[in-house]
Enzyme design. Sequence first.
Site, mmCIF file in Angstrom:
data_model
loop_
_atom_site.group_PDB
_atom_site.id
_atom_site.type_symbol
_atom_site.label_atom_id
_atom_site.label_comp_id
_atom_site.label_asym_id
_atom_site.label_seq_id
_atom_site.Cartn_x
_atom_site.Cartn_y
_atom_site.Cartn_z
ATOM 1 N N SER A 104 36.512 32.719 38.034
ATOM 2 C CA SER A 104 35.713 31.601 38.514
ATOM 3 C C SER A 104 34.211 31.851 38.361
ATOM 4 C CB SER A 104 36.088 31.303 39.966
ATOM 5 O OG SER A 104 35.528 30.102 40.412
ATOM 6 N N ASP A 241 30.953 26.008 37.098
ATOM 7 C CA ASP A 241 31.063 27.467 37.117
ATOM 8 C C ASP A 241 32.008 27.896 36.001
ATOM 9 O OD1 ASP A 241 33.377 26.478 38.287
ATOM 10 O OD2 ASP A 241 33.584 28.143 39.681
ATOM 11 N N ASP A 243 35.143 28.655 35.573
ATOM 12 C CA ASP A 243 36.428 28.002 35.304
ATOM 13 C C ASP A 243 36.397 26.517 35.632
ATOM 14 O OD1 ASP A 243 36.425 28.181 38.079
ATOM 15 O OD2 ASP A 243 38.564 28.641 38.214
ATOM 16 N N ASP A 245 36.083 24.748 38.315
ATOM 17 C CA ASP A 245 36.758 24.152 39.467
ATOM 18 C C ASP A 245 35.747 23.678 40.502
ATOM 19 O OD1 ASP A 245 35.944 26.586 40.515
ATOM 20 O OD2 ASP A 245 37.894 27.079 41.400
#
Length: 448
Positions: A104, A241, A243, A245
């Site tokens: 992440s 960010d 990833d 999410d």
Amino acid sequence: MGRYFGTDGVRGLANVDVTAELALDLSVAAAHVLADAGAFSGHRPRAVVGRDPRASGEFLSAAVVAGLASAGVDVVDVGVLPTPGIAHLVAATGADLGVVLSASHNPVPDNGIKFFARGGHKLPDEVEDAIEGRLRETWARPTGAGVGRVTADAGAGGRYVEHLLSTLPHRLEGLKVVVDCAHGAAWSVGPEALRRAGAEVVVIGASPDGLNTNDGVGSTHLEPLQAAVLAEGADAGIAFDGDADRCLAVDAAGAVVDGDQIMGALALALADRGQLHGDTLVATVMSNLGLLLAMRSRGVQVLQTGVGDRYVLEAMREGGYSLGGEQSGHVVMLDHQTTGDGVLTALHLLARVAELGRPLADVVGVVQRLPQVLVNVKGVDRSRASSDAGVAEAVAAAEAELGTTGRVLLRPSGTEPLVRVMVEAGEVAQAEAVAARLAGVVSARLAL
């Protein structure tokens, strides 16, 4: 590493904590646990595997694919895609399992392994515990036609973008947007979705090389986005960010728009359309009091949970609510996605701007953030934070002083001898003074 699973999968230093061996073993154990639970009954099991662009994700995803296939699971490898994209594909394709290799917003040397169950939902704690309990057990290996087959799906990203666009309540024509992809998993699908929604898009942070994810860019480093928005004369900036999410934003003047402001704007947009289930927004106890006051004044209830997206999700699913999230920009729109989705959040925030025909600053200005001060008090017995009479007395006095326009929150760390003292007030000086006073009481009363 102790217990492998944390609040968001397995995460640590890649090739030290999170190794190829661990990735393979966890995948095999996950296949066995889900098979024994009946998740694969009556059909050949299938999994979707994807990752963010970190270099370590290459060998870790290969290990996951190998582990699953060796356990008789057919694997669809979708390559680099946002975590929420993989969750969506698990649900949309009827797959039995999803696996994401990503850390992440963490720096590049880290990586992580996250599992999704059928439907694209995170695994419950008890299933994660069962997986850990079966690591490296002796097992009967399938042979011949019993082993899993591996295929690549180059069109998965396009189908994810189609899904995102299908949720859009209003197109984005007339908006100029800078998007910072953090050299991460949304480097391609993020700008594509915004362009196809009608926005004029300027892209930064979209040249991943395996070593630059989150490095000075993205939602954890907003300065390049702020500068680009001002230089381009853009209406807004969007930052993902690693990833994708989560999503934060920047208005036309370069001011940061955080997750609380985004949630406030989205809550009112959904309420206007009659789509805010239960007239309730789910947020954590760390959300700014300004969000609570703004929602209350407009007839929206705010249900607060512990810190962590899994607690937000649990409350949303239990109550049937449609919107929730965190100050960090991790926003869940449960009518469209099973987890936080930065690209989805960006599309809906900008759709609200386009729909109202007002600047982003005005749209998110419904939430007036109160000054928030956080002090970490170290070297204390965190277990007594909620039971010590002296601490309770000091907190009560502070709350009485702050009244209805302030708030106090004490949060013991889950892993360290530390208590976090958070104070909100109408003025920064008052918040700082109250936080310092409370920190002194906590330090004196709970010292080890």
